[in-house]
Design a protein around this motif. Structure first.
Motif, PDB file in Angstrom:
ATOM      1  N   THR A 397     -26.764 -10.642  24.243  1.00 26.09           N
ATOM      2  CA  THR A 397     -25.676 -10.109  23.346  1.00 26.09           C
ATOM      3  C   THR A 397     -24.895  -8.437  23.619  1.00 26.09           C
ATOM      4  O   THR A 397     -25.081  -8.066  24.585  1.00 26.09           O
ATOM      5  N   PRO A 398     -23.585  -8.586  23.260  1.00 28.57           N
ATOM      6  CA  PRO A 398     -22.627  -7.258  23.720  1.00 28.57           C
ATOM      7  C   PRO A 398     -23.501  -6.312  23.406  1.00 28.57           C
ATOM      8  O   PRO A 398     -23.920  -6.274  22.172  1.00 28.57           O
ATOM      9  N   ALA A 399     -23.543  -5.184  23.791  1.00 22.96           N
ATOM     10  CA  ALA A 399     -24.062  -3.875  23.392  1.00 22.96           C
ATOM     11  C   ALA A 399     -23.426  -2.962  22.326  1.00 22.96           C
ATOM     12  O   ALA A 399     -24.762  -2.679  21.901  1.00 22.96           O
ATOM     13  N   ARG A 400     -22.134  -3.515  22.127  1.00 21.61           N
ATOM     14  CA  ARG A 400     -22.226  -3.033  20.698  1.00 21.61           C
ATOM     15  C   ARG A 400     -22.388  -3.397  19.609  1.00 21.61           C
ATOM     16  O   ARG A 400     -22.051  -2.781  18.341  1.00 21.61           O
ATOM     17  N   ALA A 401     -22.719  -4.716  19.482  1.00 25.40           N
ATOM     18  CA  ALA A 401     -23.760  -5.348  18.538  1.00 25.40           C
ATOM     19  C   ALA A 401     -24.991  -4.837  18.573  1.00 25.40           C
ATOM     20  O   ALA A 401     -25.957  -4.955  17.197  1.00 25.40           O
ATOM     21  N   LEU A 402     -25.827  -3.688  18.926  1.00 28.17           N
ATOM     22  CA  LEU A 402     -27.148  -3.621  18.697  1.00 28.17           C
ATOM     23  C   LEU A 402     -26.823  -2.133  17.850  1.00 28.17           C
ATOM     24  O   LEU A 402     -24.959  -1.296  17.847  1.00 28.17           O
ATOM     25  N   SER A 403     -27.362  -1.984  17.340  1.00 34.01           N
ATOM     26  CA  SER A 403     -28.681  -0.769  16.967  1.00 34.01           C
ATOM     27  C   SER A 403     -28.171   0.429  17.780  1.00 34.01           C
ATOM     28  O   SER A 403     -28.183  -0.154  19.074  1.00 34.01           O
ATOM     29  N   GLY A 404     -27.886   1.906  17.023  1.00 23.34           N
ATOM     30  CA  GLY A 404     -27.757   2.971  17.899  1.00 23.34           C
ATOM     31  C   GLY A 404     -28.915   3.573  18.853  1.00 23.34           C
ATOM     32  O   GLY A 404     -28.691   3.976  19.448  1.00 23.34           O
ATOM     33  N   GLY A 405     -29.873   2.849  18.230  1.00 25.89           N
ATOM     34  CA  GLY A 405     -31.333   3.180  18.621  1.00 25.89           C
ATOM     35  C   GLY A 405     -31.810   2.691  19.674  1.00 25.89           C
ATOM     36  O   GLY A 405     -32.038   2.833  20.645  1.00 25.89           O
ATOM     37  N   ASN A 406     -31.199   1.550  19.503  1.00 25.70           N
ATOM     38  CA  ASN A 406     -31.553  -0.047  20.902  1.00 25.70           C
ATOM     39  C   ASN A 406     -30.470   0.216  21.850  1.00 25.70           C
ATOM     40  O   ASN A 406     -31.383   0.048  22.885  1.00 25.70           O
ATOM     41  N   GLN A 407     -29.379   0.543  21.455  1.00 26.72           N
ATOM     42  CA  GLN A 407     -28.321   1.054  22.714  1.00 26.72           C
ATOM     43  C   GLN A 407     -28.912   2.033  23.413  1.00 26.72           C
ATOM     44  O   GLN A 407     -29.235   2.358  24.595  1.00 26.72           O
ATOM     45  N   GLN A 408     -29.905   3.188  22.612  1.00 27.97           N
ATOM     46  CA  GLN A 408     -30.676   4.490  23.150  1.00 27.97           C
ATOM     47  C   GLN A 408     -31.592   4.086  24.419  1.00 27.97           C
ATOM     48  O   GLN A 408     -31.240   4.390  25.489  1.00 27.97           O
ATOM     49  N   LYS A 409     -32.448   3.464  23.374  1.00 28.56           N
ATOM     50  CA  LYS A 409     -32.835   2.823  24.824  1.00 28.56           C
ATOM     51  C   LYS A 409     -32.968   1.532  25.895  1.00 28.56           C
ATOM     52  O   LYS A 409     -33.408   1.784  26.394  1.00 28.56           O
ATOM     53  N   ALA A 410     -31.709   1.207  25.476  1.00 27.68           N
ATOM     54  CA  ALA A 410     -31.062   0.432  26.541  1.00 27.68           C
ATOM     55  C   ALA A 410     -30.667   1.683  27.664  1.00 27.68           C
ATOM     56  O   ALA A 410     -30.861   0.773  29.052  1.00 27.68           O
ATOM     57  N   ILE A 411     -30.305   2.764  27.755  1.00 29.01           N
ATOM     58  CA  ILE A 411     -29.316   3.553  28.561  1.00 29.01           C
ATOM     59  C   ILE A 411     -31.106   4.297  28.920  1.00 29.01           C
ATOM     60  O   ILE A 411     -30.911   4.558  30.963  1.00 29.01           O
ATOM     61  N   ILE A 412     -32.242   4.551  28.631  1.00 25.72           N
ATOM     62  CA  ILE A 412     -32.734   5.303  29.270  1.00 25.72           C
ATOM     63  C   ILE A 412     -33.833   4.011  29.728  1.00 25.72           C
ATOM     64  O   ILE A 412     -34.332   4.426  31.146  1.00 25.72           O
ATOM     65  N   ALA A 413     -34.110   2.991  29.551  1.00 24.54           N
ATOM     66  CA  ALA A 413     -34.689   1.495  30.342  1.00 24.54           C
ATOM     67  C   ALA A 413     -33.525   1.712  31.453  1.00 24.54           C
ATOM     68  O   ALA A 413     -34.381   1.608  32.476  1.00 24.54           O
ATOM     69  N   ARG A 414     -32.671   1.432  31.955  1.00 29.03           N
ATOM     70  CA  ARG A 414     -31.647   1.649  33.373  1.00 29.03           C
ATOM     71  C   ARG A 414     -32.737   3.231  33.962  1.00 29.03           C
ATOM     72  O   ARG A 414     -32.645   2.729  35.556  1.00 29.03           O
ATOM     73  N   GLU A 415     -32.226   3.647  33.609  1.00 24.99           N
ATOM     74  CA  GLU A 415     -32.188   5.391  33.753  1.00 24.99           C
ATOM     75  C   GLU A 415     -33.060   5.540  34.617  1.00 24.99           C
ATOM     76  O   GLU A 415     -33.731   5.637  35.254  1.00 24.99           O
ATOM     77  N   VAL A 416     -34.230   5.235  33.989  1.00 22.96           N
ATOM     78  CA  VAL A 416     -35.990   5.519  34.424  1.00 22.96           C
ATOM     79  C   VAL A 416     -36.456   4.276  34.841  1.00 22.96           C
ATOM     80  O   VAL A 416     -37.154   4.526  36.238  1.00 22.96           O
ATOM     81  N   ASP A 417     -35.806   2.813  34.667  1.00 23.10           N
ATOM     82  CA  ASP A 417     -36.247   2.630  35.922  1.00 23.10           C
ATOM     83  C   ASP A 417     -35.949   2.176  37.217  1.00 23.10           C
ATOM     84  O   ASP A 417     -37.051   2.728  38.128  1.00 23.10           O
ATOM     85  N   ARG A 418     -34.923   3.237  37.340  1.00 24.59           N
ATOM     86  CA  ARG A 418     -34.945   3.823  38.423  1.00 24.59           C
ATOM     87  C   ARG A 418     -35.814   3.898  39.374  1.00 24.59           C
ATOM     88  O   ARG A 418     -35.837   5.089  40.397  1.00 24.59           O
ATOM     89  N   SER A 419     -36.208   5.452  38.479  1.00 25.15           N
ATOM     90  CA  SER A 419     -37.082   6.297  38.793  1.00 25.15           C
ATOM     91  C   SER A 419     -36.176   7.536  39.759  1.00 25.15           C
ATOM     92  O   SER A 419     -37.164   7.347  40.946  1.00 25.15           O
ATOM     93  N   PRO A 420     -35.828   7.730  39.196  1.00 25.31           N
ATOM     94  CA  PRO A 420     -34.616   9.554  40.233  1.00 25.31           C
ATOM     95  C   PRO A 420     -35.443  10.552  40.275  1.00 25.31           C
ATOM     96  O   PRO A 420     -36.672  10.165  39.117  1.00 25.31           O
ATOM     97  N   ASP A 421     -35.347  10.743  41.289  1.00 28.76           N
ATOM     98  CA  ASP A 421     -36.024  12.819  41.619  1.00 28.76           C
ATOM     99  C   ASP A 421     -35.991  13.421  40.276  1.00 28.76           C
ATOM    100  O   ASP A 421     -36.376  14.770  40.240  1.00 28.76           O
TER     101      ASP A 421
END
Length: 508
Positions: A397-421
């Motif tokens: 699904t294109p990112a633009r089709a998601l609600s704002g909150g689900n777009q935010q969760k996707a960004i957080i998933a991407r950044e947290v998954d890399r477990s940066p310092d």
């Protein structure tokens, strides 16, 4: 009861999804009616049906008791319905007046009469307490002012019924209280308002009735004076919600980020960050509290390589990263949840799966010799979508089709998954519902407990107080004080944020 709007048994479908399933909402004259629901529950869809942007598959809409067919927004305007959108529909390099009259220009001998229009704008703005400069350009005014322009646009067109879509998502606390006063004034003047929101505090403060929807279905309507935030949260999420963030005492380690005498200029080449020093340690969440526009954005952009450092140093794990490229900084161990998810967080036309690997697509297993491995990308996306409860029909699904909150969760998933310092979280819960906020706070605390450093920048004071282990207050580009959240409160923080001093023991 006299209803100005009745939406009866509305059903709206999109391919593979029922966004609104048999929902009923009734708005009485002179009332502020909240439409409450989680991100992606179908609130905006329902209001887009009322505003004529979508056509329902089933159901009936009545305005002042008469059945109507609202085929497009012009029909809605003619029926006296105006909508203030969450993402403003304004032309940046037009003036306030030009934006307000756009598509509805008063003409004399075939020419647009701007002076007459500006006079009319001035008159309406004074009547409703919406002070704006009719000749200011949109790009030069604050977000709060831009929102006033959106409200004036609807009033200029004679709206009697106003739909506000998440109006406080991008406002500072002071702008929020100003907006609440404006809404009360509009109702006093005989207007009726539907407020799409998931902020329970605002509902309790300003609304008369509240209709709750969950996963596209109507849960019920309640009288606000007869309910409480806990009950509303449970209706919205379907379970009890814990408003207090649960966390153990921080186990603080070495410094992960050290900033000394940092100077960063803004777009006008004036120092926005002006001699700022700060440290973030492993195993702690350092919150930054401040009124919007005191250098927070420029500070984050400097740390992440998006803005030039004019003086001073930024060290990550002992290495100076000032001046490195954003990719190099990311690889050194920084994760960034940006404050503007559309501008800096996502490529809206890419699929949600592609967005999940924006930081890692060039590494194995996602690519080899420059060729993308879509199977690996889809598998990764699927696991993150499940783990972070991103509500999407699929990873394609294109990112633009998601609600704002689900777009935010996707960004957080991407950044947290890399477990940066170091994880920089800028406005991580902006525009999110209580269930999503609770989830994101727990993720930030999880990273802290893994021994990572978290830098939380938020305009929500209760968030900063609730989640941080230490709070640094920023004012005019400098850190003016660092306080312990357990020993301070919103009043003291507010005073520091305005450049005041903290009363210490022994002070007269």
């Amino acid at each position: 009861m006299e209803y100005v709007i009745e939406m009866l048994n509305i059903r709206k479908e999109f391919p593979g999804i029922v966004a609104n399933d048999n929902i009923t909402l009734r708005l009485a004259k002179g009332e502020i009616h909240a439409l409450l629901g989680e991100n992606g529950a179908g609130k905006s869809t329902l209001m887009n049906v009322l505003f004529g942007l979508y056509q329902p598959e089933k159901g009936e809409i009545r305005v002042n008791g008469k059945p109507v067919k609202i085929t497009d927004p012009n029909v809605a305007n003619e029926l006296g319905i105006g909508m203030v959108h969450q993402h403003f529909m304004l032309v940046e390099n037009f003036t306030v007046t030009e934006n307000i009259i756009l598509g509805n220009e008063p003409t004399a001998s075939g020419r647009i009469n701007i002076a007459k229009a500006a006079e009319e704008v001035q008159k309406i703005s004074e009547q409703y307490g919406l002070k704006v400069d009719p000749y200011a350009k949109i790009e030069d005014i604050s977000v709060g002012m831009q929102q006033r322009v959106e409200i004036l646009k609807t009033l200029y067109r004679g709206a009697e019924i106003l739909i506000f879509d998440e109006p406080t998502a991008v406002l500072t606390p002071q702008e929020i209280s100003e907006l609440i006063q404006i809404m009360k004034k509009l109702v006093k003047e005989g207007k009726s308002i539907i407020l799409i929101t998931h902020k329970l505090k605002e509902i309790m403060e300003v609304c008369d009735q509240c209709t709750v929807i969950r996963k596209g279905q109507g849960i019920g309507s309640v009288t606000v004076s007869e309910t409480n935030p806990d009950q509303l949260a449970e209706m919205m999420v379907g379970r009890a919600v814990n408003f207090k963030t649960e966390k153990t005492e921080a186990k603080v380690g070495d410094e992960v980020l050290k900033i000394e005498n940092l100077v960063v200029n803004d777009a006008r080449n004036v120092p926005a960050v002006n001699g700022l020093s700060l440290t973030v340690k492993r195993g702690e969440i350092l919150g930054i509290a401040g009124v919007d526009g005191n250098g927070q954005s420029e500070l984050i952009e400097a740390i992440t390589g998006l803005r030039k450092v004019n003086a001073g140093s930024i060290e990550l794990k002992g290495t100076n990263i000032a001046g490195l490229t954003p990719r190099k900084i990311t690889e050194t161990g920084i994760g960034h949840i940006p404050q503007d998810r559309h501008k800096h967080g996502l490529v809206l036309d890419y699929s949600i799966g592609e967005n999940m690997v924006l930081q890692t697509y060039y590494q194995q297993p996602f690519s080899k010799s420059g060729v993308l491995n879509f199977k690996a990308i889809h598998e990764k996306a699927k696991s993150l979508i499940a783990e972070f409860d991103v509500r999407t029909p699929s990873e394609n699904t294109p990112a633009r089709a998601l609600s704002g909150g689900n777009q935010q969760k996707a960004i957080i998933a991407r950044e947290v998954d890399r477990s940066p310092d170091l994880l920089i979280a800028a406005q991580p819960t902006r525009g999110l519902d209580v269930g999503a906020i609770e989830f994101i706070h727990s993720k930030l605390i999880e990273e802290r407990d893994k021994g990572k450093g978290v830098l939380l920048v938020s305009l929500e004071l209760d968030e900063v107080l609730n989640v941080s282990d230490r709070i640094a207050v920023i004012y005019e580009g400098k850190i003016v004080d660092i306080v312990d959240p357990k020993l301070t409160n919103e009043q003291e923080l507010g005073k520091l944020m305005a450049g005041g001093k903290r009363k210490r023991e022994g002070d007269a």
